[in-house]
Write a protein that holds these residues in place. Structure first.
Motif, PDB file in Angstrom:
ATOM      1  N   GLN A 119      42.089 -13.038  -8.249  1.00  0.00           N
ATOM      2  CA  GLN A 119      41.789 -14.474  -8.329  1.00  0.00           C
ATOM      3  C   GLN A 119      43.014 -15.263  -8.779  1.00  0.00           C
ATOM      4  O   GLN A 119      43.264 -16.372  -8.295  1.00  0.00           O
ATOM      5  CB  GLN A 119      40.606 -14.700  -9.293  1.00  0.00           C
ATOM      6  N   ASP A 120      43.774 -14.682  -9.677  1.00  0.00           N
ATOM      7  CA  ASP A 120      45.012 -15.336 -10.122  1.00  0.00           C
ATOM      8  C   ASP A 120      45.961 -15.536  -8.939  1.00  0.00           C
ATOM      9  O   ASP A 120      46.560 -16.620  -8.782  1.00  0.00           O
ATOM     10  CB  ASP A 120      45.671 -14.465 -11.198  1.00  0.00           C
ATOM     11  N   LEU A 121      46.060 -14.534  -8.092  1.00  0.00           N
ATOM     12  CA  LEU A 121      46.917 -14.657  -6.907  1.00  0.00           C
ATOM     13  C   LEU A 121      46.383 -15.721  -5.954  1.00  0.00           C
ATOM     14  O   LEU A 121      47.149 -16.559  -5.448  1.00  0.00           O
ATOM     15  CB  LEU A 121      46.989 -13.317  -6.172  1.00  0.00           C
ATOM     16  N   VAL A 122      45.091 -15.686  -5.713  1.00  0.00           N
ATOM     17  CA  VAL A 122      44.489 -16.615  -4.761  1.00  0.00           C
ATOM     18  C   VAL A 122      44.707 -18.066  -5.217  1.00  0.00           C
ATOM     19  O   VAL A 122      44.971 -18.956  -4.409  1.00  0.00           O
ATOM     20  CB  VAL A 122      42.984 -16.293  -4.606  1.00  0.00           C
ATOM     21  N   ILE A 123      44.653 -18.282  -6.526  1.00  0.00           N
ATOM     22  CA  ILE A 123      44.874 -19.631  -7.058  1.00  0.00           C
ATOM     23  C   ILE A 123      46.344 -20.017  -6.973  1.00  0.00           C
ATOM     24  O   ILE A 123      46.688 -21.113  -6.527  1.00  0.00           O
ATOM     25  CB  ILE A 123      44.404 -19.701  -8.536  1.00  0.00           C
ATOM     26  N   ARG A 124      47.219 -19.102  -7.393  1.00  0.00           N
ATOM     27  CA  ARG A 124      48.632 -19.466  -7.548  1.00  0.00           C
ATOM     28  C   ARG A 124      49.449 -19.323  -6.274  1.00  0.00           C
ATOM     29  O   ARG A 124      50.520 -19.915  -6.159  1.00  0.00           O
ATOM     30  CB  ARG A 124      49.300 -18.585  -8.620  1.00  0.00           C
ATOM     31  N   CYS A 125      48.969 -18.502  -5.378  1.00  0.00           N
ATOM     32  CA  CYS A 125      49.789 -18.192  -4.209  1.00  0.00           C
ATOM     33  C   CYS A 125      48.897 -18.120  -2.963  1.00  0.00           C
ATOM     34  O   CYS A 125      48.737 -17.056  -2.363  1.00  0.00           O
ATOM     35  CB  CYS A 125      50.509 -16.867  -4.459  1.00  0.00           C
ATOM     36  N   PRO A 126      48.314 -19.244  -2.576  1.00  0.00           N
ATOM     37  CA  PRO A 126      47.314 -19.221  -1.502  1.00  0.00           C
ATOM     38  C   PRO A 126      47.863 -18.795  -0.153  1.00  0.00           C
ATOM     39  O   PRO A 126      47.086 -18.434   0.733  1.00  0.00           O
ATOM     40  CB  PRO A 126      46.793 -20.669  -1.471  1.00  0.00           C
ATOM     41  N   GLU A 135      52.304  -6.638  -4.363  1.00  0.00           N
ATOM     42  CA  GLU A 135      53.169  -6.865  -5.531  1.00  0.00           C
ATOM     43  C   GLU A 135      52.357  -7.415  -6.706  1.00  0.00           C
ATOM     44  O   GLU A 135      52.484  -6.953  -7.833  1.00  0.00           O
ATOM     45  CB  GLU A 135      54.269  -7.860  -5.122  1.00  0.00           C
ATOM     46  N   HIS A 136      51.509  -8.395  -6.418  1.00  0.00           N
ATOM     47  CA  HIS A 136      50.760  -9.043  -7.495  1.00  0.00           C
ATOM     48  C   HIS A 136      49.766  -8.080  -8.151  1.00  0.00           C
ATOM     49  O   HIS A 136      49.514  -8.170  -9.346  1.00  0.00           O
ATOM     50  CB  HIS A 136      50.022 -10.266  -6.947  1.00  0.00           C
ATOM     51  N   LEU A 137      49.219  -7.188  -7.351  1.00  0.00           N
ATOM     52  CA  LEU A 137      48.214  -6.257  -7.877  1.00  0.00           C
ATOM     53  C   LEU A 137      48.838  -4.948  -8.367  1.00  0.00           C
ATOM     54  O   LEU A 137      48.117  -4.047  -8.798  1.00  0.00           O
ATOM     55  CB  LEU A 137      47.157  -5.950  -6.808  1.00  0.00           C
ATOM     56  N   SER A 138      50.170  -4.872  -8.321  1.00  0.00           N
ATOM     57  CA  SER A 138      50.815  -3.601  -8.646  1.00  0.00           C
ATOM     58  C   SER A 138      50.665  -3.220 -10.116  1.00  0.00           C
ATOM     59  O   SER A 138      50.846  -2.060 -10.476  1.00  0.00           O
ATOM     60  CB  SER A 138      52.300  -3.642  -8.276  1.00  0.00           C
ATOM     61  N   GLY A 139      50.303  -4.162 -10.945  1.00  0.00           N
ATOM     62  CA  GLY A 139      50.075  -3.848 -12.349  1.00  0.00           C
ATOM     63  C   GLY A 139      48.642  -3.466 -12.653  1.00  0.00           C
ATOM     64  O   GLY A 139      48.275  -3.316 -13.811  1.00  0.00           O
ATOM     65  N   ASN A 140      47.824  -3.351 -11.625  1.00  0.00           N
ATOM     66  CA  ASN A 140      46.430  -2.941 -11.811  1.00  0.00           C
ATOM     67  C   ASN A 140      46.223  -1.607 -11.093  1.00  0.00           C
ATOM     68  O   ASN A 140      46.332  -1.535  -9.868  1.00  0.00           O
ATOM     69  CB  ASN A 140      45.477  -4.009 -11.240  1.00  0.00           C
ATOM     70  N   TYR A 141      45.942  -0.585 -11.868  1.00  0.00           N
ATOM     71  CA  TYR A 141      45.841   0.757 -11.289  1.00  0.00           C
ATOM     72  C   TYR A 141      44.422   1.044 -10.803  1.00  0.00           C
ATOM     73  O   TYR A 141      43.440   0.684 -11.462  1.00  0.00           O
ATOM     74  CB  TYR A 141      46.207   1.811 -12.336  1.00  0.00           C
ATOM     75  N   CYS A 142      44.357   1.709  -9.671  1.00  0.00           N
ATOM     76  CA  CYS A 142      43.081   2.191  -9.144  1.00  0.00           C
ATOM     77  C   CYS A 142      43.260   3.655  -8.775  1.00  0.00           C
ATOM     78  O   CYS A 142      44.161   3.992  -8.019  1.00  0.00           O
ATOM     79  CB  CYS A 142      42.666   1.377  -7.915  1.00  0.00           C
ATOM     80  N   ARG A 143      42.384   4.490  -9.300  1.00  0.00           N
ATOM     81  CA  ARG A 143      42.509   5.924  -9.041  1.00  0.00           C
ATOM     82  C   ARG A 143      41.716   6.357  -7.809  1.00  0.00           C
ATOM     83  O   ARG A 143      41.787   7.506  -7.418  1.00  0.00           O
ATOM     84  CB  ARG A 143      42.019   6.729 -10.250  1.00  0.00           C
ATOM     85  N   GLN A 148      44.440   0.217  -0.099  1.00  0.00           N
ATOM     86  CA  GLN A 148      44.426  -0.450   1.203  1.00  0.00           C
ATOM     87  C   GLN A 148      43.236  -1.399   1.323  1.00  0.00           C
ATOM     88  O   GLN A 148      43.382  -2.560   1.740  1.00  0.00           O
ATOM     89  CB  GLN A 148      44.373   0.614   2.313  1.00  0.00           C
ATOM     90  N   ALA A 149      42.070  -0.918   0.971  1.00  0.00           N
ATOM     91  CA  ALA A 149      40.851  -1.738   1.100  1.00  0.00           C
ATOM     92  C   ALA A 149      40.884  -2.926   0.154  1.00  0.00           C
ATOM     93  O   ALA A 149      40.358  -4.006   0.476  1.00  0.00           O
ATOM     94  CB  ALA A 149      39.611  -0.889   0.842  1.00  0.00           C
ATOM     95  N   ILE A 150      41.512  -2.744  -0.989  1.00  0.00           N
ATOM     96  CA  ILE A 150      41.617  -3.856  -1.944  1.00  0.00           C
ATOM     97  C   ILE A 150      42.508  -4.949  -1.353  1.00  0.00           C
ATOM     98  O   ILE A 150      42.164  -6.138  -1.392  1.00  0.00           O
ATOM     99  CB  ILE A 150      42.171  -3.357  -3.301  1.00  0.00           C
ATOM    100  N   VAL A 151      43.627  -4.541  -0.806  1.00  0.00           N
ATOM    101  CA  VAL A 151      44.528  -5.521  -0.180  1.00  0.00           C
ATOM    102  C   VAL A 151      43.824  -6.200   0.997  1.00  0.00           C
ATOM    103  O   VAL A 151      43.929  -7.418   1.182  1.00  0.00           O
ATOM    104  CB  VAL A 151      45.843  -4.844   0.260  1.00  0.00           C
ATOM    105  N   ASP A 152      43.089  -5.423   1.776  1.00  0.00           N
ATOM    106  CA  ASP A 152      42.325  -6.012   2.890  1.00  0.00           C
ATOM    107  C   ASP A 152      41.367  -7.089   2.380  1.00  0.00           C
ATOM    108  O   ASP A 152      41.253  -8.170   2.966  1.00  0.00           O
ATOM    109  CB  ASP A 152      41.501  -4.931   3.612  1.00  0.00           C
ATOM    110  N   ALA A 153      40.664  -6.792   1.304  1.00  0.00           N
ATOM    111  CA  ALA A 153      39.668  -7.727   0.771  1.00  0.00           C
ATOM    112  C   ALA A 153      40.331  -9.015   0.293  1.00  0.00           C
ATOM    113  O   ALA A 153      39.854 -10.132   0.565  1.00  0.00           O
ATOM    114  CB  ALA A 153      38.891  -7.077  -0.373  1.00  0.00           C
ATOM    115  N   VAL A 154      41.429  -8.867  -0.429  1.00  0.00           N
ATOM    116  CA  VAL A 154      42.115 -10.057  -0.946  1.00  0.00           C
ATOM    117  C   VAL A 154      42.699 -10.865   0.213  1.00  0.00           C
ATOM    118  O   VAL A 154      42.627 -12.107   0.228  1.00  0.00           O
ATOM    119  CB  VAL A 154      43.207  -9.658  -1.961  1.00  0.00           C
TER     120      VAL A 154
END
Ligand code: FES
Ligand code: FES
Length: 167
Positions: A119-126, A135-143, A148-154
């Motif tokens: 949401q922070d990305l969507v607001i700041r970098c539409p 890059e923006h989500l690189s600080g959030n780890y998913c095991r 890929q699916a997360i990037v697709d969704a965003v």
């Protein structure tokens, strides 16, 4: 506390999800622990507790922060928003729908922090492109998902908010 010395307790007032909260808070308690243990806002998670994984991401004065790296008393006079607040307000509705539709979560442990960062990305970098999403989500780890699916969704949400796709 070691050596029998008690942690000082500091009266602190902050606004959490739109509601003013005043508590006497141990000076060394982290914001994420205060939110989870004192206020019962357990949507934000703790994992590494070292600022690495992003599971504890919350918003303070409209900026995302690591709740495990900020002391609760540092939030005095500030506005704190958690996944519960953003979810209840409907602010995350399209991201939540896109995550669900794109299978962007499996165990769901990372998801609250991931949604806050997205949401922070969507607001700041539409106009963000896929590489910027990564890059923006690189600080959030998913095991689980492989990202890929997360990037697709965003990306779906960014395009939809620009009126370019069919969410
Ligand atoms: S628990 Fe805060 S970054 Fe991992
Ligand atoms: S869905 Fe399991 S850690 Fe991301």
């Amino acid at each position: 506390m070691t050596n029998g010395v008690k942690d000082p307790v500091i009266e602190t007032t902050l606004t959490v999800n739109g509601t003013a909260v005043t508590r006497r808070i141990p000076a060394r308690q982290h914001l994420i622990d205060f939110l989870r243990e004192e206020l019962g806002l357990t949507g934000s998670h703790t994992a590494c507790e070292h600022g690495v994984c992003g599971a504890c991401t919350v918003r303070v004065d409209d900026r995302i922060v690591r709740g495990c790296l900020m002391l609760a008393v540092q939030a005095d006079g500030r506005k704190v928003d958690t996944i519960e607040g953003l979810s209840d307000s409907g602010e995350l509705a399209d991201l939540q729908e896109a995550f669900h539709r794109r299978n962007a979560l499996q165990c769901g442990f990372c998801t609250p922090g991931m949604l806050m960062a997205a949401q922070d990305l969507v607001i700041r970098c539409p106009n963000a492109a896929r590489e910027q999403i990564r890059e923006h989500l690189s600080g959030n780890y998913c095991r689980c998902t492989g990202y890929q699916a997360i990037v697709d969704a965003v990306e779906d949400v960014l395009l939809a908010r620009r009126g370019k796709s069919a969410i």
